[in-house]
Design an enzyme around this catalytic site. Structure first.
Site, short mmCIF file in Angstrom:
data_model
loop_
_atom_site.label_atom_id
_atom_site.label_comp_id
_atom_site.label_asym_id
_atom_site.label_seq_id
_atom_site.Cartn_x
_atom_site.Cartn_y
_atom_site.Cartn_z
N LEU A 30 10.54 -20.74 -4.73
CA LEU A 30 9.52 -19.91 -4.06
C LEU A 30 8.24 -19.99 -4.86
O LEU A 30 8.27 -20.09 -6.09
CB LEU A 30 9.98 -18.45 -4.04
CG LEU A 30 9.00 -17.44 -3.43
CD1 LEU A 30 9.04 -17.50 -1.91
CD2 LEU A 30 9.29 -16.00 -3.89
N ASP A 48 0.83 -1.21 0.00
CA ASP A 48 0.00 0.00 0.00
C ASP A 48 0.87 1.26 0.00
O ASP A 48 1.99 1.25 0.53
CB ASP A 48 -0.92 -0.03 1.24
CG ASP A 48 -2.11 0.92 1.08
OD1 ASP A 48 -2.36 1.41 -0.03
OD2 ASP A 48 -2.78 1.17 2.11
N HIS A 50 2.46 3.38 -9.08
CA HIS A 50 2.20 1.95 -9.36
C HIS A 50 3.37 1.35 -10.15
O HIS A 50 3.77 0.22 -9.91
CB HIS A 50 0.90 1.78 -10.15
CG HIS A 50 -0.33 2.19 -9.38
ND1 HIS A 50 -0.54 1.80 -8.08
CD2 HIS A 50 -1.40 2.95 -9.72
CE1 HIS A 50 -1.70 2.30 -7.66
NE2 HIS A 50 -2.23 3.02 -8.64
C1 IPE Z 1 -5.55 -2.73 -0.23
O1 IPE Z 1 -5.17 -1.41 -0.40
C2 IPE Z 1 -5.56 -3.44 -1.54
C3 IPE Z 1 -4.27 -3.63 -2.16
C4 IPE Z 1 -3.11 -3.33 -1.67
C5 IPE Z 1 -4.33 -4.27 -3.45
P1 IPE Z 1 -6.25 -0.24 -0.57
O2 IPE Z 1 -5.49 1.03 -0.67
O3 IPE Z 1 -7.18 -0.57 -1.68
O4 IPE Z 1 -7.07 -0.35 0.79
P2 IPE Z 1 -7.90 0.72 1.62
O5 IPE Z 1 -8.93 1.31 0.69
O6 IPE Z 1 -6.93 1.77 2.09
O7 IPE Z 1 -8.48 -0.06 2.76
C1 IPE Z 2 -1.54 0.18 -3.42
O1 IPE Z 2 -1.31 1.54 -3.43
C2 IPE Z 2 -1.78 -0.40 -4.79
C3 IPE Z 2 -3.17 -0.81 -5.06
C4 IPE Z 2 -4.15 -0.83 -4.21
C5 IPE Z 2 -3.44 -1.26 -6.40
P1 IPE Z 2 -2.52 2.58 -3.45
O2 IPE Z 2 -2.90 2.86 -4.86
O3 IPE Z 2 -3.62 2.13 -2.57
O4 IPE Z 2 -1.81 3.88 -2.83
P2 IPE Z 2 -2.42 4.89 -1.77
O5 IPE Z 2 -2.96 4.10 -0.64
O6 IPE Z 2 -3.52 5.63 -2.49
O7 IPE Z 2 -1.28 5.77 -1.40
MG MG Z 3 -4.09 2.40 -0.63
#
Ligand code: IPE
Ligand code: IPE
Ligand code: MG
Length: 229
Positions: A126, A14, A31
């Protein structure tokens, strides 16, 4: 040393969007950088002696709520990642598997996922599992429905554990980056006795050095599973 070895590591990756925002970049740049981090961490896990499986949360059943352009970008990035990573999988003997409902993806992405699973199925250092259009609740519901359709009327814990889309061991350690402290519908069944570690680092900045420190922290923990030690 920990009383149980780290065999199965799971990561909620995240913070890609915030990483990009901090730099005045588009979320998509975060990303892209995050995809490079998965490669580094996966390679580290392949070389680590006790880790057998590393499961990464890449796209949740709730992530469809994001703007269409971001979702489309993530789908393309995933396809590109799998294509580019084939050499890494083969070089480090990493087996790739997907969990989640991939039927919702484009035909070409589904094909790429299945091909990568097939081409890497004999690799043994792995197992890298990517959770794609994955939700913990959806996984439990589809598992229970599968058992019902087979004629089961009473379902045991073992039935569920062995009938999951990819039956695999419980998670020893769950890491979530970016400072958020929640599960966000990740492996609900498999996390029941996992150790948790929440890191403030945004996923694109996460490194092998930090992972190494987290593993050392995990190794000092005592896992009691409700008993006494
Ligand atoms: C969780 O992250 C999903 C992934 C890392 C794929 P999100 O950014 O979507 O989760 P919330 O919305 O903060 O809970
Ligand atoms: C995690 O990073 C990747 C996915 C959920 C695909 P985020 O896109 O949720 O990044 P933040 O949380 O908005 O910083
Ligand atoms: Mg996120």
């Amino acid at each position: 040393m920990s009383d149980t070895p780290l065999k199965h590591l799971a990561i909620i990756m995240d913070g890609n969007g915030r990483w990009a925002k901090e730099r005045g970049l588009k979320r998509t740049k975060g990303h892209e950088k995050g995809a490079e981090t998965i490669r580094d961490i996966t390679t580290y896990c392949a070389e680590h002696t006790s880790i057998e499986t590393a499961t990464f949360y890449a796209f949740s059943t709730e992530n469809w709520k994001r703007p269409k352009l971001e979702v489309e970008f993530l789908m393309k990035l995933l396809e590109k990642y799998l294509k580019n990573e084939l050499s890494t999988y083969q070089k480090h003997s990493i087996r790739f598997q997907a969990i989640g409902n991939i039927d919702a993806f484009s035909k070409s992405l589904q094909k790429r996922i299945k091909e990568t699973e097939e081409l890497t199925k004999n690799n043994s250092n792995l197992k890298q599992i990517l959770a794609l259009n994955y939700g913990g609740r959806a996984e439990i519901i589809s598992t229970v429905n599968k058992l019902i359709s087979k004629g089961k009327t009473v379902i045991t814990e073992e039935d569920i554990s062995t009938s999951l889309q990819t039956p695999y061991s419980d998670i020893d350690l769950l890491i979530r980056t970016s400072g958020e402290e929640r599960i966000s519908n990740f492996l609900l069944w498999q996390l029941s006795y996992s150790e948790f570690y929440f890191s403030p680092t945004l996923w694109p900045d996460f490194s092998n050095i930090e992972l190494d420190k987290i593993i050392k922290n995990f190794e000092k923990r005592t896992r009691r599973y409700g008993g006494l030690k």
